[in-house]
Design an enzyme around this catalytic site. Structure first.
Site, PDB file in Angstrom:
ATOM      1  N   HIS A  25      35.576  30.614  39.422  1.00  0.00           N
ATOM      2  CA  HIS A  25      34.001  30.973  38.252  1.00  0.00           C
ATOM      3  C   HIS A  25      34.019  29.578  37.152  1.00  0.00           C
ATOM      4  O   HIS A  25      33.481  30.511  36.697  1.00  0.00           O
ATOM      5  CB  HIS A  25      34.568  32.602  37.693  1.00  0.00           C
ATOM      6  CG  HIS A  25      35.339  32.874  36.874  1.00  0.00           C
ATOM      7  ND1 HIS A  25      35.623  31.995  35.989  1.00  0.00           N
ATOM      8  CD2 HIS A  25      36.256  33.457  36.996  1.00  0.00           C
ATOM      9  CE1 HIS A  25      36.329  33.188  35.281  1.00  0.00           C
ATOM     10  NE2 HIS A  25      37.250  33.309  36.047  1.00  0.00           N
ATOM     11  N   HIS A  79      46.391  43.768  34.369  1.00  0.00           N
ATOM     12  CA  HIS A  79      45.050  43.627  34.608  1.00  0.00           C
ATOM     13  C   HIS A  79      43.825  43.405  35.596  1.00  0.00           C
ATOM     14  O   HIS A  79      44.868  43.408  36.886  1.00  0.00           O
ATOM     15  CB  HIS A  79      44.552  41.675  34.021  1.00  0.00           C
ATOM     16  CG  HIS A  79      43.798  41.423  33.993  1.00  0.00           C
ATOM     17  ND1 HIS A  79      42.581  41.923  33.063  1.00  0.00           N
ATOM     18  CD2 HIS A  79      43.108  40.029  34.392  1.00  0.00           C
ATOM     19  CE1 HIS A  79      41.254  41.044  33.879  1.00  0.00           C
ATOM     20  NE2 HIS A  79      41.939  40.120  33.938  1.00  0.00           N
ATOM     21  N   GLU A  81      40.759  42.280  36.881  1.00  0.00           N
ATOM     22  CA  GLU A  81      39.898  41.310  37.115  1.00  0.00           C
ATOM     23  C   GLU A  81      40.951  40.850  38.479  1.00  0.00           C
ATOM     24  O   GLU A  81      41.780  41.673  39.291  1.00  0.00           O
ATOM     25  CB  GLU A  81      40.506  39.700  36.644  1.00  0.00           C
ATOM     26  CG  GLU A  81      38.785  39.155  37.273  1.00  0.00           C
ATOM     27  CD  GLU A  81      39.260  37.914  36.163  1.00  0.00           C
ATOM     28  OE1 GLU A  81      39.369  37.616  34.800  1.00  0.00           O
ATOM     29  OE2 GLU A  81      38.223  37.036  36.522  1.00  0.00           O
ATOM     30  N   ASP A  83      41.639  38.530  41.003  1.00  0.00           N
ATOM     31  CA  ASP A  83      42.529  37.772  41.026  1.00  0.00           C
ATOM     32  C   ASP A  83      43.675  38.324  40.931  1.00  0.00           C
ATOM     33  O   ASP A  83      44.835  37.945  42.143  1.00  0.00           O
ATOM     34  CB  ASP A  83      42.303  36.177  40.431  1.00  0.00           C
ATOM     35  CG  ASP A  83      42.068  36.398  39.092  1.00  0.00           C
ATOM     36  OD1 ASP A  83      42.449  37.118  38.320  1.00  0.00           O
ATOM     37  OD2 ASP A  83      43.313  35.195  37.989  1.00  0.00           O
ATOM     38  N   HIS A 146      42.794  38.711  28.525  1.00  0.00           N
ATOM     39  CA  HIS A 146      41.445  38.676  28.059  1.00  0.00           C
ATOM     40  C   HIS A 146      39.387  39.357  28.324  1.00  0.00           C
ATOM     41  O   HIS A 146      38.345  39.846  28.071  1.00  0.00           O
ATOM     42  CB  HIS A 146      40.592  37.518  28.810  1.00  0.00           C
ATOM     43  CG  HIS A 146      40.863  36.888  29.806  1.00  0.00           C
ATOM     44  ND1 HIS A 146      39.765  36.727  30.495  1.00  0.00           N
ATOM     45  CD2 HIS A 146      41.207  37.504  30.997  1.00  0.00           C
ATOM     46  CE1 HIS A 146      39.274  36.612  31.726  1.00  0.00           C
ATOM     47  NE2 HIS A 146      40.474  37.310  32.177  1.00  0.00           N
ATOM     48  N   ASP A 165      47.435  36.965  32.361  1.00  0.00           N
ATOM     49  CA  ASP A 165      46.552  35.969  32.065  1.00  0.00           C
ATOM     50  C   ASP A 165      47.340  34.805  30.649  1.00  0.00           C
ATOM     51  O   ASP A 165      46.999  33.493  31.518  1.00  0.00           O
ATOM     52  CB  ASP A 165      45.312  35.688  31.706  1.00  0.00           C
ATOM     53  CG  ASP A 165      44.330  36.474  33.297  1.00  0.00           C
ATOM     54  OD1 ASP A 165      45.422  35.820  34.045  1.00  0.00           O
ATOM     55  OD2 ASP A 165      43.153  37.153  33.247  1.00  0.00           O
ATOM     56  N   TYR A 192      43.096  25.831  30.277  1.00  0.00           N
ATOM     57  CA  TYR A 192      43.451  27.650  30.664  1.00  0.00           C
ATOM     58  C   TYR A 192      42.711  27.443  29.310  1.00  0.00           C
ATOM     59  O   TYR A 192      42.000  28.779  29.093  1.00  0.00           O
ATOM     60  CB  TYR A 192      44.473  27.965  30.966  1.00  0.00           C
ATOM     61  CG  TYR A 192      44.746  28.503  31.724  1.00  0.00           C
ATOM     62  CD1 TYR A 192      44.550  29.880  32.628  1.00  0.00           C
ATOM     63  CD2 TYR A 192      44.834  30.720  30.418  1.00  0.00           C
ATOM     64  CE1 TYR A 192      44.235  30.806  33.591  1.00  0.00           C
ATOM     65  CE2 TYR A 192      44.892  31.109  31.663  1.00  0.00           C
ATOM     66  CZ  TYR A 192      44.852  31.458  32.600  1.00  0.00           C
ATOM     67  OH  TYR A 192      44.630  32.576  33.342  1.00  0.00           O
ATOM     68  N   HIS A 225      49.389  33.321  36.461  1.00  0.00           N
ATOM     69  CA  HIS A 225      48.931  31.413  37.465  1.00  0.00           C
ATOM     70  C   HIS A 225      50.155  30.731  36.998  1.00  0.00           C
ATOM     71  O   HIS A 225      50.612  30.844  35.317  1.00  0.00           O
ATOM     72  CB  HIS A 225      47.913  31.583  36.670  1.00  0.00           C
ATOM     73  CG  HIS A 225      46.538  32.468  36.810  1.00  0.00           C
ATOM     74  ND1 HIS A 225      45.461  32.333  38.574  1.00  0.00           N
ATOM     75  CD2 HIS A 225      45.575  32.979  35.974  1.00  0.00           C
ATOM     76  CE1 HIS A 225      44.644  33.717  38.601  1.00  0.00           C
ATOM     77  NE2 HIS A 225      44.782  33.504  36.606  1.00  0.00           N
TER      78      HIS A 225
HETATM   79 FE1  FEO Z   1      41.731  37.691  34.347  1.00  0.00          FE
HETATM   80 FE2  FEO Z   1      43.602  35.470  36.391  1.00  0.00          FE
HETATM   81  O1  FEO Z   1      42.351  37.086  36.089  1.00  0.00           O
END
Ligand code: FEO
Length: 399
Positions: A25, A79, A81, A83, A146, A165, A192, A225
Site C-alpha cells: 500500500h 490486529h 488489518e 494482511d 497502529h 505489527d 518500517y 512481519h
Molecule cells: Fe497493520 Fe501488517 O498490518
C-alpha cells in the site's frame, strides 16, 4: 510450502512469505515481506493471527505438517488489518465457526465490518489474563499502534510477546531470527518504523513506559512481519525508544524535482553549502527515489531543503505526492527551507513554506526562488541557503 519454524516448545511460526510483493500500500518492499502467524500447541491449540488473503491454504498446509488444523481450539486476532485477518474466514470455516475468536473490542467491531460474520467473538482487554488448557495469555491493548484494534499477546510462562505489527520489518528471506541475520535486518526495521509507526511516536513512548511499569520479562518478540527477536529483543525496543524520540541527527536532506534542470542545479548548490559546514547530506531526486525510501531518511534528518518548480500555479505532482506522504507521518523537530525555479507566477516556494508551517517545522528563511535559469549569483544564494540550514542545525544540536 514452508516448513513451520519451531520458536519454543510446542510453539511454531506457521505464516507465509510473500517474496513477490514490491508495493505494500504505497511502501516499497524491495525484499518482499512475510505474514507471520503462530501456532501454540498444548491441551488447547491456539492460532495467533492469520495471513493475507490468498495465502490461507499455504498457512493451513504449514499447520498440517504439525497437526490437523481442525484441532485448533481458538484464534487470537491481535490486529484486523487484512494482511493478518484476511484468512480468518477460511480458518473459521475450516475449524468451526463456533470456536472462540479472541480480540479487542475494536477488533470485534472491525472483524464484523470486514467479514460480515458473527463469529464467537470473545473480547479481551488490557491486562486481562486467559488460561487456555496449559497455556496462559495476557493481553495488552496498543490502540493506534497502529490501528484502533491493535493489541499484543504475551505468554508469561514462555516470556514470549506476540507484538502484531510493532517491531516488524518487511523482509522475506531464509532467515527467521535476529541471531541468524544480524545487523542486516536493522535498515528494514528502521524503514518500517519510519513508514508505518512514526506518526504514532508519542504512543510508542507511552507504550514503552507501560511495558516498563508492567515489568514484563520479554525473552522473545514475535512480530507479524519479518524476523523474530529471540537473541536480543532489547535491541529493537531500544531502537524504538530512540526513533520515537525523534531526536534530530547532524544530517540534512535535499529533496527536489525539476522540469528543465534549474531546480536541480539549485538543489546541488544547496547540497554543497550544507557539505561545506560538514553536515552529512543526502540529495534525493523524487524521480529516482521511492517516497518510502525518502521517508526513511526523513526519520532522523535534522534539516530538510525541499525544492519544486512551479507548475500550473502549484508544486510538481511528484513533490506533492512525497510531501503528502511525509506530512501524514508527522515527522517532528525539523528545520526547513524551500526553493525552486519558476517562469511567471512562482507559487511553489510559498506552497512548500505553508506545508512546513502546517508540520510545525522551523523555517530558516522564506526560501529561494529563481526566475527560469539560475545564474552564478542565484547559485551563490542557494549555496548560502545550504550554509544557513547547516549552521542553524548545528546551533540547535548544541543547545
Ligand atoms: Fe497493520 Fe501488517 O498490518
Amino acid at each position: 510450502m514452508f516448513k513451520p519454524v519451531t520458536i519454543a516448545e510446542g510453539i511454531y511460526s506457521v505464516g507465509c512469505r510473500d517474496w513477490d510483493i514490491r508495493d505494500f500500500h504505497g511502501y516499497s518492499t524491495y525484499e518482499g515481506t512475510s505474514y507471520n502467524a503462530f501456532l501454540v500447541q498444548g491441551e488447547k491449540n491456539i492460532l495467533i493471527d492469520t495471513v493475507k488473503s490468498g495465502f490461507g491454504e499455504e498457512m493451513l498446509a504449514n499447520i498440517s505438517r504439525i497437526m490437523d488444523p481442525k484441532k485448533i481450539d481458538a484464534v487470537i486476532s491481535n490486529h484486523t488489518e487484512m494482511d493478518h485477518s484476511g484468512t480468518i474466514p477460511l480458518v473459521m470455516h475450516r475449524i468451526g465457526e463456533d470456536k472462540p475468536l479472541y480480540c479487542s473490542k475494536m477488533g470485534a467491531k472491525n472483524l464484523k465490518s470486514h467479514y460480515k460474520k458473527d463469529y464467537n467473538y470473545q473480547v479481551v482487554g488490557s491486562g486481562e489474563t486467559l488460561t487456555l488448557g496449559n497455556r496462559t495469555f495476557t493481553f495488552l491493548e496498543t490502540r493506534m499502534l497502529h490501528w484502533p484494534d491493535s493489541m499484543f499477546t504475551y505468554m508469561p510462562d514462555e516470556k514470549i510477546l506476540f507484538s502484531s505489527d510493532a517491531f516488524g520489518q518487511h523482509y522475506a528471506g531464509d532467515k527467521f531470527f535476529d541471531d541468524e541475520i544480524g545487523e542486516e535486518i536493522m535498515p528494514h526495521a528502521r524503514k518500517y518504523y519510519a513508514n508505518i509507526l512514526l506518526h504514532f511516536s508519542p504512543r510508542v513512548q507511552a507504550l514503552l513506559a507501560d511495558v516498563a511499569k508492567m515489568n514484563l520479562d520479554i525473552g522473545m518478540i514475535c512480530p507479524d512481519h519479518g524476523i523474530i527477536w529471540r537473541k536480543d529483543p532489547a535491541k529493537i525496543i531500544t531502537a524504538y525508544d530512540q526513533w520515537s524520540r525523534q531526536e534530530p541527527a547532524k544530517k540534512a536532506l535535499v529533496i527536489f524535482d525539476s522540469m528543465w534542470e534549474s531546480t536541480a542545479k539549485m538543489a546541488r548548490a544547496i547540497t554543497s553549502g550544507i557539505e561545506s559546514e560538514e553536515v552529512h547530506v543526502r540529495l534525493m531526486n523524487t524521480r529516482k527515489w521511492h517516497r518510502s525510501d525518502i521517508m526513511t531518511e526523513v526519520l532522523d534528518a535534522g534539516a530538510l531543503a525541499v525544492g519544486s518548480p512551479t507548475l500550473n500555479n502549484g508544486i510538481f505532482p511528484v513533490i506533492a505526492d512525497v510531501m503528502t506522504y511525509i506530512k501524514g507521518l508527522r515527522p517532528q523537530n525539523k528545520i526547513a527551507a524551500a526553493f525552486g525555479s519558476y517562469g511567471w507566477s512562482g507559487e511553489a516556494v510559498k506552497i512548500l513554506n505553508k506545508e512546513f508551517e502546517e508540520m510545525k517545522w522551523d523555517m530558516v528563511s522564506d526560501g529561494v526562488k529563481v526566475l527560469y535559469v539560475p545564474d552564478a549569483s542565484d547559485l551563490e544564494r542557494c549555496f548560502d541557503l545550504g550554509v544557513t540550514l547547516a549552521k542553524t542545525l548545528k546551533v540547535k544540536l548544541s543547545e
